[in-house]
Design a protein around this motif. Structure first.
Motif, PDB file in Angstrom:
ATOM      1  N   ASP A  52       0.840  -1.197   0.000  1.00 45.76           N
ATOM      2  CA  ASP A  52       0.000   0.000   0.000  1.00 45.76           C
ATOM      3  C   ASP A  52       0.880   1.253   0.000  1.00 45.76           C
ATOM      4  O   ASP A  52       0.603   2.222  -0.728  1.00 45.76           O
ATOM      5  N   GLY A  53       1.955   1.220   0.790  1.00 50.02           N
ATOM      6  CA  GLY A  53       2.871   2.355   0.825  1.00 50.02           C
ATOM      7  C   GLY A  53       3.564   2.567  -0.513  1.00 50.02           C
ATOM      8  O   GLY A  53       3.749   3.711  -0.948  1.00 50.02           O
ATOM      9  N   ILE A  54       3.958   1.479  -1.168  1.00 52.60           N
ATOM     10  CA  ILE A  54       4.598   1.579  -2.480  1.00 52.60           C
ATOM     11  C   ILE A  54       3.633   2.187  -3.493  1.00 52.60           C
ATOM     12  O   ILE A  54       4.039   2.946  -4.381  1.00 52.60           O
ATOM     13  N   THR A  55       2.355   1.875  -3.354  1.00 50.00           N
ATOM     14  CA  THR A  55       1.345   2.439  -4.251  1.00 50.00           C
ATOM     15  C   THR A  55       1.337   3.963  -4.144  1.00 50.00           C
ATOM     16  O   THR A  55       1.264   4.675  -5.156  1.00 50.00           O
ATOM     17  N   TYR A  56       1.433   4.462  -2.927  1.00 52.35           N
ATOM     18  CA  TYR A  56       1.505   5.914  -2.722  1.00 52.35           C
ATOM     19  C   TYR A  56       2.798   6.489  -3.317  1.00 52.35           C
ATOM     20  O   TYR A  56       2.788   7.572  -3.906  1.00 52.35           O
ATOM     21  N   VAL A  57       3.902   5.786  -3.133  1.00 57.31           N
ATOM     22  CA  VAL A  57       5.176   6.263  -3.669  1.00 57.31           C
ATOM     23  C   VAL A  57       5.104   6.382  -5.188  1.00 57.31           C
ATOM     24  O   VAL A  57       5.501   7.398  -5.775  1.00 57.31           O
ATOM     25  N   VAL A  58       4.570   5.341  -5.832  1.00 58.29           N
ATOM     26  CA  VAL A  58       4.435   5.359  -7.293  1.00 58.29           C
ATOM     27  C   VAL A  58       3.541   6.525  -7.726  1.00 58.29           C
ATOM     28  O   VAL A  58       3.850   7.248  -8.678  1.00 58.29           O
TER      29      VAL A  58
END
Length: 233
Positions: A40-46
């Motif tokens: 979920d955090g990586i989704t925000y980063v992307v």
């Protein structure tokens, strides 16, 4: 450097749409529960990376008259674009120039949010503060964008696509600001001020940005058609 105006505009719109979609998806609790906190955090980063790319290209567009003053024919011709400019008296440029560092702060906050077991003080310093700074810059940028397309700040021009984009983005910025404030981690309890508001603000703010980006396509077509008509007259 040269770019085809219609492709530049479409690229900006698509990058904003993809970035917004990532924030929408990332703020859905069911998605976070299904994928886990790290994904979920990586989704925000992307999403933040797409935001930054779109924001920089929008800044390039704002400081390159040849990339916007086009008709049906010239929109397909490679036009010279300026990678750096200084136009402090141009409200559209100011909106883009203020928005860009805001997206960089979102890069910092989303990457920092990947850290696990952070204390409340660490979360507030490395996640909340950049998020707040980015939200403030987005809000200021949105105000300048409204002023750039309106005769007066509170003028009502629903038939104008630029007016719609400016106001839907302003609403999105307000919601992001609400989310940032609600996301403060209270040192005494290690809990957010309001988890529900933080999530809802991010979700609906991103939805607004997604709608605003999608409206860039009909806005472009209408402005090109108007320029073509003026040239033919």
């Amino acid at each position: 450097m040269r770019a085809r105006p219609h492709r530049l505009n479409a690229t900006i719109a698509w990058l904003f749409m993809i970035g917004s979609a990532c924030f929408v998806i990332g703020s859905v609790p069911a998605y976070a529960n299904a994928t886990g906190g790290w994904v979920d955090g990586i989704t925000y980063v992307v999403g933040s990376v797409f935001f930054t790319g779109a924001s920089y290209l929008q800044l390039v567009q704002a400081q390159s008259p040849a990339a916007t003053a086009v008709d049906e024919v010239t929109q397909h011709d490679p036009a010279r674009v300026r990678l750096w400019g200084w136009l402090p008296h141009d409200r559209s440029w100011l909106a883009a120039a203020i928005q860009f560092p805001g997206t960089v702060f979102f890069n910092v906050s989303t990457i920092a949010a990947l850290t696990h077991n952070a204390t409340a003080a660490e979360s507030d310093r490395y996640v909340w503060r950049p998020d707040l700074y980015g939200s403030v810059l987005f809000l200021v940028s949105s105000v300048f964008a409204v002023l750039a397309v309106s005769r007066r700040f509170f003028s009502f021009e629903p038939r104008s696509f630029p007016w719609r984009i400016a106001w839907v983005n302003l609403l999105g910025s307000v919601l992001f600001m609400a989310s940032a404030i609600a996301g403060y981690v209270m040192p005494t309890t290690d809990a957010l001020v309001s988890t529900r508001l933080a999530v809802a603000g991010t979700f609906w703010g991103a939805v607004c940005f997604l709608v605003g980006a999608a409206l860039m396509f009909p806005t472009w077509r209408r402005e090109v058609a108007s320029a073509t008509a003026a040239t033919s007259a």
